[in-house]
Design an enzyme around this catalytic site. Structure first.
Site, PDB file in Angstrom:
ATOM      1  N   LEU A 212      10.347  64.003  95.014  1.00  0.00           N
ATOM      2  CA  LEU A 212      10.341  63.399  93.688  1.00  0.00           C
ATOM      3  C   LEU A 212      11.635  62.628  93.442  1.00  0.00           C
ATOM      4  O   LEU A 212      12.709  63.056  93.847  1.00  0.00           O
ATOM      5  CB  LEU A 212      10.160  64.494  92.625  1.00  0.00           C
ATOM      6  N   ASP A 242      11.897  68.017  80.136  1.00  0.00           N
ATOM      7  CA  ASP A 242      11.876  66.847  81.014  1.00  0.00           C
ATOM      8  C   ASP A 242      11.290  67.271  82.348  1.00  0.00           C
ATOM      9  O   ASP A 242      11.906  68.034  83.102  1.00  0.00           O
ATOM     10  CB  ASP A 242      13.283  66.294  81.203  1.00  0.00           C
ATOM     11  N   LEU A 243      10.103  66.806  82.668  1.00  0.00           N
ATOM     12  CA  LEU A 243       9.335  67.266  83.824  1.00  0.00           C
ATOM     13  C   LEU A 243      10.138  67.148  85.120  1.00  0.00           C
ATOM     14  O   LEU A 243      10.587  66.070  85.488  1.00  0.00           O
ATOM     15  CB  LEU A 243       8.035  66.475  83.937  1.00  0.00           C
ATOM     16  N   ASP A 244      10.300  68.290  85.813  1.00  0.00           N
ATOM     17  CA  ASP A 244      10.958  68.361  87.120  1.00  0.00           C
ATOM     18  C   ASP A 244      12.381  67.806  87.108  1.00  0.00           C
ATOM     19  O   ASP A 244      12.887  67.339  88.136  1.00  0.00           O
ATOM     20  CB  ASP A 244      10.127  67.632  88.196  1.00  0.00           C
ATOM     21  N   GLU A 245      13.056  67.858  85.971  1.00  0.00           N
ATOM     22  CA  GLU A 245      14.426  67.347  85.879  1.00  0.00           C
ATOM     23  C   GLU A 245      15.399  68.407  85.361  1.00  0.00           C
ATOM     24  O   GLU A 245      16.515  68.083  84.957  1.00  0.00           O
ATOM     25  CB  GLU A 245      14.477  66.104  84.984  1.00  0.00           C
TER      26      GLU A 245
END
Length: 301
Positions: A212, A242-245
């Site tokens: 990602l 915050d998606l995948d952050e």
């Protein structure tokens, strides 16, 4: 003549319940280590390890993790907390967090159909390699129920019916409320809502491949192979809105080549995911990870 019986001197062995972990964080300033050492020493604690980090020599943020032994820690805890409030919080303006090593952190494992991360954690837990108590496994599919029950762990099947994720998350909250100290998404293939993150009230750890933001969606390993990727890996992080952050806990990579098939990419990727997630869970459960905004300090020595 008086006969005396020689008896060996009894050596008190510290009990597991006598071991504590103290995390301190805040703005750096002179005298922190001295003040903390004095608090522990005055109560008769023996410092076992002392790890510290400052983000800058002048005006930086300070982080410290110390392990100590204190006889009858549970009984002495109120006195210790009072001293920490007075000397560390009030005088130095620092935050502190105290845990007892004898109390494993309670965890819920969320999963879907893919089992490699889930079964690895359950296997390590069954061997006593992780300082956790797995309270439940929650899934949006029934597929892994029998494998989980073989470990003696409750399995809750909570489907997302007609796309109603809100209803499913309400059931999740009912199951988790007051029962866990953190949640692990062991390849749980559902997006967690911000409302759930706020309401659950405990940290959530996620694992995913490290491609990602590239190669999103289905079949990331095939896409990566088709692109000629030479490194594949995994990332474990805390979940935020915050998606995948979220703040990263652990990452690792392995090399691959043009001779590796897509199946080899998937297999080797699964191996890395297992290792990275197990380390992240171990470090979190041992209070080795301190969050600082969107980054982490990991005392992993």
């Amino acid at each position: 003549m008086t006969i005396t019986e020689d008896r060996p001197t009894r050596i008190e062995t510290p009990r597991a319940g006598d071991e504590g972990c103290l995390i301190v964080s805040g703005n750096d300033s002179p005298g922190i280590v001295v003040a903390l050492s004095a608090v522990l020493s005055e109560l008769g604690a023996n410092i076992v390890s002392f790890d510290q980090h400052s983000t800058d020599l002048i005006g930086g943020r300070f982080f410290l993790r110390t392990m100590f032994r204190l006889q009858d820690l549970a009984l002495a805890r109120p006195l210790l907390q009072t001293a920490l409030d007075r000397e560390i919080r009030d005088k130095l303006g620092l935050e502190w967090r105290l845990t007892e090593s004898s109390k494993p952190k309670r965890v819920a494992l969320f999963t879907s159909k893919t089992d490699h991360c889930l079964l690895d954690l359950l296997w390590r837990h069954s061997r006593g390699e992780l300082n956790i108590s797995v309270e439940m496994v929650v899934s949006n599919h029934p597929d892994l129920a029998e494998k989980v029950r073989a470990f003696g762990i409750p399995y809750f099947f909570v489907p997302v019916e007609n796309g109603d994720k809100k209803a499913a998350e309400q059931e999740h909250l009912r199951l988790l409320n007051g029962n866990v100290d953190f949640v692990v998404l062991a390849r749980y293939m559902q997006i967690i809502s911000g409302e759930f993150i706020r309401d659950v009230g405990v940290p959530i750890i996620n694992i995913h491949h490290s491609f990602l933001p590239a190669f999103i969606g289905a079949g990331p390993y095939k896409k990566a192979r088709d692109r000629g990727v030479k490194l594949i890996g995994a990332t474990a992080h805390y979940v935020t809105e915050d998606l995948d952050e979220g703040p990263i806990i652990e990452q690792d990579v392995v090399r691959v080549s043009h001779s590796d098939s897509t199946q080899n990419f998937v297999r080797r990727g699964a191996d890395v995911e297992r290792q990275v997630l197990s380390r992240a869970v171990a470090w979190h459960s041992e209070d080795r990870v301190v969050r600082d905004g969107n980054t982490t300090i990991v005392f992993a020595s």
